[in-house]
Design a protein around this motif. Structure first.
Motif, PDB file in Angstrom:
ATOM      1  N   GLU A 125       0.861  -1.185   0.000  1.00  0.00           N
ATOM      2  CA  GLU A 125       0.000   0.000   0.000  1.00  0.00           C
ATOM      3  C   GLU A 125       0.897   1.235   0.000  1.00  0.00           C
ATOM      4  N   GLY A 126       0.291   2.403  -0.160  1.00  0.00           N
ATOM      5  CA  GLY A 126       1.074   3.628  -0.131  1.00  0.00           C
ATOM      6  C   GLY A 126       0.218   4.775   0.334  1.00  0.00           C
ATOM      7  N   PRO A 127       0.857   5.899   0.668  1.00  0.00           N
ATOM      8  CA  PRO A 127       0.073   7.058   1.090  1.00  0.00           C
ATOM      9  C   PRO A 127      -0.668   7.688  -0.091  1.00  0.00           C
ATOM     10  N   CYS A 137       7.195   5.505   2.733  1.00  0.00           N
ATOM     11  CA  CYS A 137       7.021   6.079   4.066  1.00  0.00           C
ATOM     12  C   CYS A 137       7.795   7.386   4.195  1.00  0.00           C
ATOM     13  N   ASP A 138       8.570   7.725   3.176  1.00  0.00           N
ATOM     14  CA  ASP A 138       9.252   9.028   3.179  1.00  0.00           C
ATOM     15  C   ASP A 138       8.278  10.134   2.779  1.00  0.00           C
ATOM     16  N   ASP A 186       2.195   7.206   7.690  1.00  0.00           N
ATOM     17  CA  ASP A 186       1.904   6.769   9.069  1.00  0.00           C
ATOM     18  C   ASP A 186       0.411   6.546   9.252  1.00  0.00           C
ATOM     19  N   ARG A 187      -0.358   7.518   8.740  1.00  0.00           N
ATOM     20  CA  ARG A 187      -1.793   7.463   8.943  1.00  0.00           C
ATOM     21  C   ARG A 187      -2.406   6.253   8.219  1.00  0.00           C
ATOM     22  N   ALA A 195      10.993   1.848  -0.571  1.00  0.00           N
ATOM     23  CA  ALA A 195      11.890   1.212  -1.542  1.00  0.00           C
ATOM     24  C   ALA A 195      12.880   2.237  -2.077  1.00  0.00           C
ATOM     25  N   GLU A 196      12.480   3.494  -2.049  1.00  0.00           N
ATOM     26  CA  GLU A 196      13.306   4.574  -2.587  1.00  0.00           C
ATOM     27  C   GLU A 196      14.512   4.862  -1.688  1.00  0.00           C
ATOM     28  N   THR A 197      14.269   5.035  -0.389  1.00  0.00           N
ATOM     29  CA  THR A 197      15.365   5.406   0.522  1.00  0.00           C
ATOM     30  C   THR A 197      15.973   4.178   1.214  1.00  0.00           C
ATOM     31  N   GLY A 198      15.273   3.061   1.191  1.00  0.00           N
ATOM     32  CA  GLY A 198      15.782   1.866   1.878  1.00  0.00           C
ATOM     33  C   GLY A 198      15.306   1.776   3.318  1.00  0.00           C
TER      34      GLY A 198
END
Lengths: 272, 130
Positions: free
Chosen positions: A147-149, A174-175, A180-181, A205-208
């Motif tokens: 899922e994603g924001p 999550c960056d 979070d929500r 996946a972008e920042t690790g």
């Protein structure tokens, strides 16, 4: 069987002869989620992690064929830098049209062949957009829902029926704000309906960030009861659908229904 | 519907221009084929690996960087070495007329430059015996 022969064999799933893969340890991870949540990038990270741990990883990326032309544009591998080199990784794009009537059972055979040929982990990736995609991913031993924001609310995932199949949920990106929500909403939703709710992991996946946590959770994941039942249900429905599609009267039933010779009930009778 | 071909559309080398490759990929999909797009900046070795794993019958190479004289023959050579000599390779992009004979000699079956219609390419593919 060398690499070329394996690739060739996968093109003709109906003629694959392979023994059924062992149940333990589990070896097939299904990855699904809406378009654009970052499935391919996340799979890339998981593959890298598994390769570093000495696994031989095969990825089957399933995409729908165009119902109009029968063609398909398969671009999943362009997002995965890990898959084009090295002997221990194999990536195959699959258009559903190659597998008429029986995507899940054909996929099952492909996985059996890969495991028999010494691949230790298989990832099935597919867009979680509808019932047929859910069936595809139900072949897997463990299912990761991505899922994603900024995707609307969690009701979307519940509505699609995918959430109840998930053994683990990754909230990717999550960056970005709002992740979070989303994670909290999914946790609430899972807690509401399950005794052993699937773990929800925030990652990027972008920042690790969070990837190690995700890998650790996937590797040690035991199968909860809810998803086991949901998967079995989808597998059974898939097998039933395949039986129907392969029934000698199927074409006649469809034709009869469309030109008014049969009612739905009568058409069904023809398929008994 | 006829059985679709499996076609890899690849961008070899340091070349960031993929508008053409994407248009071709889309046109071939709409013609009923299964097109695997590699993304940018692939090495010849990677392209051969992709063609093998994907069990492709056709590979299309797009180059607008001027390096086609090295990259296209290299892909053909590596395909042969990998036992994939039956894979048909075509090229596209900015390929000057004077460079073409050498490319054909190295194993490129056809070259489609700017101004090619998609129907010309589709006809080429439909006439392949693969």
């Amino acid at each position: 069987m060398n690499r070329r022969e394996l690739a060739r064999a996968l093109s003709n799933p109906e003629s694959i002869v392979a023994s059924e893969r062992p149940k333990n340890p589990w070896c097939v991870l299904g990855v699904t989620g809406a378009p654009g949540v970052g499935k391919s990038c996340l799979v890339d990270q998981i593959v890298k992690g598994w390769l570093a741990g000495g696994e031989k990883v095969a990825i089957l990326a399933v995409d729908p064929s165009s119902p109009i032309s029968g063609g398909a544009l398969l671009g999943d591998r362009m997002r995965m830098s890990s898959v084009d080199a090295g002997e221990n990784v194999f990536f195959r794009s699959i258009a559903t049209r190659n597998l008429p009537g029986g995507v899940p059972s054909h996929l099952n055979k492909m996985v059996d062949l890969l495991i028999e040929q010494g691949w230790t982990k298989v990832i099935i990736e597919t867009v979680g957009a509808g019932q047929s995609e859910i069936r595809v991913v139900a072949v897997a031993d463990r299912i990761l829902l991505v899922e994603g924001p900024a995707r609307g609310d969690v009701i979307q995932a519940e509505k699609a029926g995918i959430l109840e199949l998930a053994d683990i949920v990754a909230v990717n990106k999550c960056d970005l704000e709002g992740a979070d929500r989303v994670a909290e909403e999914i946790r609430l939703s899972l807690n509401f309906s399950a005794d052993e709710p699937a773990p929800v992991i925030l990652c990027s996946a972008e920042t690790g960030e969070g990837i190690e946590d995700l890998l650790e959770t996937i590797n040690t994941l035991s199968c909860a009861k809810g998803p086991t039942i949901a998967k079995a249900r989808e597998r059974l429905l898939a097998a039933h659908q395949e039986l129907m599609l392969n029934h000698p009267n199927f074409t006649d039933a469809v034709k009869g229904l469309s030109d008014g010779r049969y009612t739905v009930e009568e058409a069904l009778q023809r398929l008994r | 519907m006829p059985t679709p071909l499996r076609i890899v559309i690849a961008k070899p080398g340091l070349d960031g221009h993929d508008r053409g490759a994407k248009v071709v990929a889309r046109a071939l999909r709409d013609a009923g084929h299964e097109v695997i797009y590699t993304g940018l900046r692939r090495t010849p070795e990677q392209i051969v690996r992709i063609a093998m794993d994907e069990d492709a019958q056709v590979v299309g190479l797009s180059s607008l960087s001027g390096a086609h004289g090295f990259l296209f023959p290299k892909v053909c050579e590596l395909l042969r070495k990998a036992g994939l000599e039956d894979v048909v390779v075509f090229g596209g992009g900015i390929i000057p007329e004077r460079d073409r004979p050498a490319l054909y000699k190295s194993g490129i079956s056809a070259i489609f430059g700017p101004g090619t219609t998609s129907s010309e390419m589709i006809e080429f593919l439909n006439n392949l015996e693969v």
